[in-house]
Scaffold this motif. Structure first.
Motif, short mmCIF file in Angstrom:
data_model
loop_
_atom_site.label_atom_id
_atom_site.label_comp_id
_atom_site.label_asym_id
_atom_site.label_seq_id
_atom_site.Cartn_x
_atom_site.Cartn_y
_atom_site.Cartn_z
N GLU A 728 0.86 -1.18 0.00
CA GLU A 728 0.00 0.00 0.00
C GLU A 728 0.90 1.23 0.00
N GLY A 729 0.90 1.99 -1.10
CA GLY A 729 1.79 3.13 -1.25
C GLY A 729 2.84 2.84 -2.32
N ARG A 730 3.91 3.66 -2.37
CA ARG A 730 4.97 3.54 -3.36
C ARG A 730 6.24 3.01 -2.71
N PHE A 731 6.85 2.01 -3.38
CA PHE A 731 8.06 1.39 -2.88
C PHE A 731 9.13 1.43 -3.98
N GLY A 732 10.35 1.74 -3.58
CA GLY A 732 11.46 1.78 -4.53
C GLY A 732 12.14 0.43 -4.64
N VAL A 733 12.48 0.02 -5.86
CA VAL A 733 13.18 -1.25 -6.11
C VAL A 733 14.34 -0.97 -7.04
N SER A 739 11.75 -4.85 -13.72
CA SER A 739 10.97 -5.56 -14.73
C SER A 739 10.14 -6.68 -14.12
N ASP A 740 10.64 -7.29 -13.02
CA ASP A 740 9.90 -8.37 -12.38
C ASP A 740 8.75 -7.85 -11.52
N LEU A 741 8.95 -6.70 -10.88
CA LEU A 741 7.94 -6.18 -9.95
C LEU A 741 7.17 -4.99 -10.51
N GLY A 742 7.55 -4.51 -11.67
CA GLY A 742 6.94 -3.29 -12.17
C GLY A 742 5.72 -3.48 -13.02
N ASP A 743 5.42 -4.71 -13.45
CA ASP A 743 4.25 -4.94 -14.28
C ASP A 743 2.97 -4.84 -13.45
N ALA A 750 10.29 -15.15 -5.35
CA ALA A 750 10.77 -16.10 -4.35
C ALA A 750 9.62 -16.89 -3.74
N GLY A 751 8.62 -17.22 -4.55
CA GLY A 751 7.49 -18.02 -4.07
C GLY A 751 6.45 -17.24 -3.30
N ILE A 752 6.63 -15.92 -3.17
CA ILE A 752 5.68 -15.08 -2.44
C ILE A 752 4.88 -14.26 -3.44
N ARG A 753 3.58 -14.25 -3.27
CA ARG A 753 2.71 -13.47 -4.16
C ARG A 753 2.73 -12.01 -3.72
N ILE A 754 2.98 -11.11 -4.67
CA ILE A 754 3.03 -9.68 -4.38
C ILE A 754 1.74 -9.05 -4.89
N ASN A 755 0.93 -8.57 -3.96
CA ASN A 755 -0.35 -7.93 -4.30
C ASN A 755 -0.14 -6.42 -4.35
N ARG A 756 -0.31 -5.83 -5.56
CA ARG A 756 -0.08 -4.40 -5.72
C ARG A 756 -1.36 -3.67 -6.14
N VAL A 761 5.49 0.37 -7.53
CA VAL A 761 6.93 0.38 -7.34
C VAL A 761 7.56 1.34 -8.34
N TYR A 762 8.76 1.83 -8.01
CA TYR A 762 9.49 2.72 -8.90
C TYR A 762 10.97 2.37 -8.81
N CYS A 763 11.73 2.78 -9.81
CA CYS A 763 13.14 2.43 -9.90
C CYS A 763 13.98 3.39 -9.06
#
Length: 768
Positions: A728-733, A739-743, A750-756, A761-763
């Protein structure tokens, strides 16, 4: 006398604008000339009171306010001035004179109009023009008469005008020019006699427009032209009623309700007619309405109960606003129909407020009174705003000590002494921010209350006797919500809590000063039933846990609908005390409470910003960094399935060590971790640089701990997505993983589902 609504409102305004002038000694009657000379106000009206020999003085229209200002700044020699008093018959005598003035003016105008119609060629007798006259009176220039229906050409071969008309003053209107300029002087052409009456003919065939009779014979109201057809003209009364009621459906704000009502009323036609027959829609009053419209509301509501609201005008508001003194005088006329009152005033109006509410209101059900801006008031009047200094410690005889129909009462920021004993039938009592109350009177009130369901005492000041614990507690079997707070100074409110037994309480909130005598076995046993009820009656419960340098708090509350159909159960406990060493006491208190209530239900653990490494922008915390000492083993007796935390982007180390200490499971039944970024403008001090931790590092470490795999191994297929991280909010990666988390949508790492669904996320710099 029969006056219409507008005329009655005009009388009410003039009553408020009038000033009583009492002669000193054998002073003669007040004259306009004296007022002009002493106060320098151009237009005034004076009424003489034959009964007392006094005079009533009022400025006409726009001069009313300036006259009052002059009277306050300059004394009227030979007279004592004051506002018109409502008691003693003075108010009614002046009211009768004002009504007679309006009636006589109407009779004079009617007589003049009748005379003009009987003798259309005669010159109307001179009289003072009224507002109606000014709007409908014709203007004659160069043989052209200008009225409300537009310009009409008059004949230039008419007889000369009378001498009185020849020497009448020149009147100019917007869009009309003066004629005959010679030698620098303005001349007006002679008025012409109207042509004889003839039948109306087509304008095209005649080549000119006939002059209406109303314009030839002097000032008169032109005939009303029918407006365009309305789509509501053919609808039945019941259908329009249903449509109008839908316009107010779901509108809770009094101001919004009146805005809709005002808009619909001025539509006119069948809408206004039907709206005027629905008194249930005319039951709300607010200071944004004019005196005229407020009077209309009280009339249209008929016998229905009224909801009254008032709060001071904000500095940013551009709306018109009624002053409190005038507003309360207006609504006092309907005191016998008050049902709900919510009033907040400036300190300067607090005296008027208390006087208005020391009189009984027979059907009043809900009452909320507060002063808009004042600090916590102690014993010294010097520390209170000046208008309130005379009210400190003053006894407030609310409603004359009569219960009536009152069931809900709230008083805030009022430094007066309130006695609750006469109000034993209240279902809700809220006192806050400096209200004085006798501890003995409070105990008597609680002992005699048979219907009390909500009690809230926040920073009240006990007088006479200091709070003490009773040997035999008072049982409040109907009490559902209890709030006791002492945030400003220690008042002994915890002694009051130990003197109460609320056996059916569903919501309990305690915020007290100090911890020495607070977190003992007595309090643990006292709050355990409320917390147990929270666990037993909810599908899921939330444990909120927060502590910092001075603010320490924890709460258990239900999530979702209550199984028993009632209110959601909750418990809140907080204390304010100096010293980081006190922080460990709070988890210890939680560990002693939890075994008494069991841990069979699923728990969402919300640690708020406790593990963020910083403290949000709060007074007194500008140079403080938080070092969390919260460990997961304190919650081993609970089935924690979700952890929620407010974090600073890029500083997730404290939270990582909490949910995955030593790279092992902190909560075996954990299924979800929710991360909420703290806005940058709320972060007073950045966390220590040693606790930097990126989002990728946090996810990888948690994956290794909960899936029990090495950093180089892949998570087995059967275990994947059993744990979710919600952003919840903006996270930097880092750029390598953007490319893996930005779509869009959910992704896996790593087997964990990321709900966005509520985050992004931003670079950032990959070297971070």
């Amino acid at each position: 006398m029969v006056l219409n609504r507008n005329e009655r409102a005009r009388v009410a305004t003039r009553l408020e604008d009038s000033i009583t002038c009492v002669p000193i000694g054998h002073q003669q009657r007040l004259t306009e000339n004296e007022v002009h000379l002493q106060l320098e106000v151009a237009r005034v009206v004076i009424h003489y009171d034959e009964q007392t020999g006094w005079s009533w003085l009022r400025g006409e229209d726009q001069y009313a306010a300036s006259l009052k200002t002059q009277v306050k700044s300059k004394s009227l020699k030979g007279f004592t001035t004051r506002e018109v008093q409502r008691h003693g018959g003075e108010w009614n005598r002046l009211k009768e004179k004002l009504e007679e003035e309006i009636e006589s003016r109407k009779a004079l105008q009617s007589s003049q109009l009748d005379q003009a119609e009987l003798s259309p060629a005669s010159t109307p007798s001179p009289h003072l023009p009224t507002e109606a006259d000014r709007s409908s009176e014709p203007v004659t220039t160069l043989g052209t008469t200008l009225g409300e229906d537009g310009p009409s050409v008059a004949s230039e071969s008419s007889a000369p005008s009378s001498p009185s008309a020849r020497h009448s003053p020149v009147r100019t209107f917007p869009g009309v020019t003066r004629s005959g300029v010679s030698d620098g002087k303005t001349q007006v052409s002679k008025s012409v006699a109207p042509p004889p009456k003839r039948p109306r003919t087509d304008a095209k065939s005649e080549g000119s427009t006939s002059v209406p009779t109303s314009l030839r014979s002097g000032p008169s109201t032109p005939p009303r032209q029918p407006g365009p057809p309305s789509p509501f003209d053919k609808l039945a009364f019941e259908m329009i009623t249903a449509i109008l009621k839908l316009c107010f459906k779901g509108v809770e704000s009094t101001r919004d309700h009146l805005r809709i009502l005002h808009t619909l009323y001025w539509v006119g036609g069948p809408i206004r007619h039907v709206l005027s027959q629905l008194p249930s829609l005319w039951t709300k009053l607010h200071p944004t309405s004019s005196i005229l419209f407020s009077t209309t509301v009280m009339e249209r509501s008929r016998d229905h109960h009224l909801s009254i609201e008032y709060h001071p005008k904000s500095e940013r508001s551009k709306s018109s606003w009624q002053g409190f003194e005038r507003y309360i005088r207006l609504v006092e006329e309907a005191r016998d129909r008050w049902e709900s009152v919510n009033i907040s005033v400036h300190p300067k109006s607090f005296g008027v407020l208390t006087q208005a509410f020391e009189i009984p209101a027979p059907i009043l059900h809900s009452l909320r009174l507060s002063v808009s801006s004042t600090g916590y008031s102690n014993d010294s009047p010097l520390l209170v705003e000046r208008p309130l200094s005379t009210q400190v410690g003053r006894s407030f005889q609310l409603l004359g000590g009569e219960q009536g129909n009152l069931r809900r009462l709230e008083i805030r920021n009022a430094p007066c002494i309130f006695d609750p004993k006469p109000f034993g039938l209240l279902t809700s009592l809220v006192l806050a921010d400096g209200v004085r109350i006798s501890y003995e009177n409070l105990l008597v009130f609680l002992a005699t209350s048979t219907q009390l369901q909500q009690l809230s005492l926040a920073d009240v000041k006990f007088v006479a006797v200091e709070p003490h614990e009773l040997d035999q507690p008072i049982v409040l079997s109907h009490l559902k919500q209890l709030v006791l707070k002492e945030e400003v100074e220690r008042t002994g409110i915890i002694d009051l809590y130990h003197s109460i037994r609320a056996t059916n309480c569903e919501k309990l909130s305690l915020e007290v000063q100090g911890v020495d005598h607070l977190l003992g076995p007595k309090l643990v046993e006292g709050v355990a039933p409320v917390i147990r009820k929270t666990f037993e009656t909810q599908n899921q419960t939330v444990l909120r846990f927060r502590y910092h340098h001075r603010l320490n708090a924890a709460s258990w509350e239900g999530e979702g609908e209550s199984n028993n159909g009632g209110h959601l159960c909750s418990f809140h406990l907080g204390f304010i005390d100096d010293g980081l060493a006190q922080a460990i006491i709070f988890p210890d208190f939680a560990s002693r409470v939890l075994p008494l209530v069991g841990g069979s239900t699923e728990i969402k653990l919300n640690v708020e910003d406790t593990l963020s490494g910083t403290i949000r922008g709060t007074i007194g915390f500008d140079d403080v960094q938080a070092t969390p000492t919260l460990f997961p083993n304190l919650f081993e007796s609970l089935t924690v399935t979700e952890v929620v935390a407010d974090v600073v982007d890029g500083y997730l180390c404290y939270l990582k060590e909490f949910v995955a200490p030593d790279c092992r499971k902190g909560f075996p039944r954990l299924r979800c971790i929710t991360l909420r970024t703290i806005p940058s403008d709320e972060v007073v001090v950045d966390p220590d640089s040693t606790v930097r931790c990126s989002l990728e590092d946090f996810i990888d470490t948690v994956s290794q701990a909960y899936y029990e795999v090495a950093s180089s191994d892949k998570v087995p297929v059967e275990k994947r997505n059993s744990l979710t991280v919600t952003l919840e909010g903006r996270f930097g990666v880092a750029a390598a993983t953007i490319s893996d988390l930005g779509d869009g949508g959910d992704v896996e790492r790593a087997g964990i589902r990321i709900n966005r669904s509520r985050g992004s996320v931003y670079c950032i710099n990959p070297t971070m």
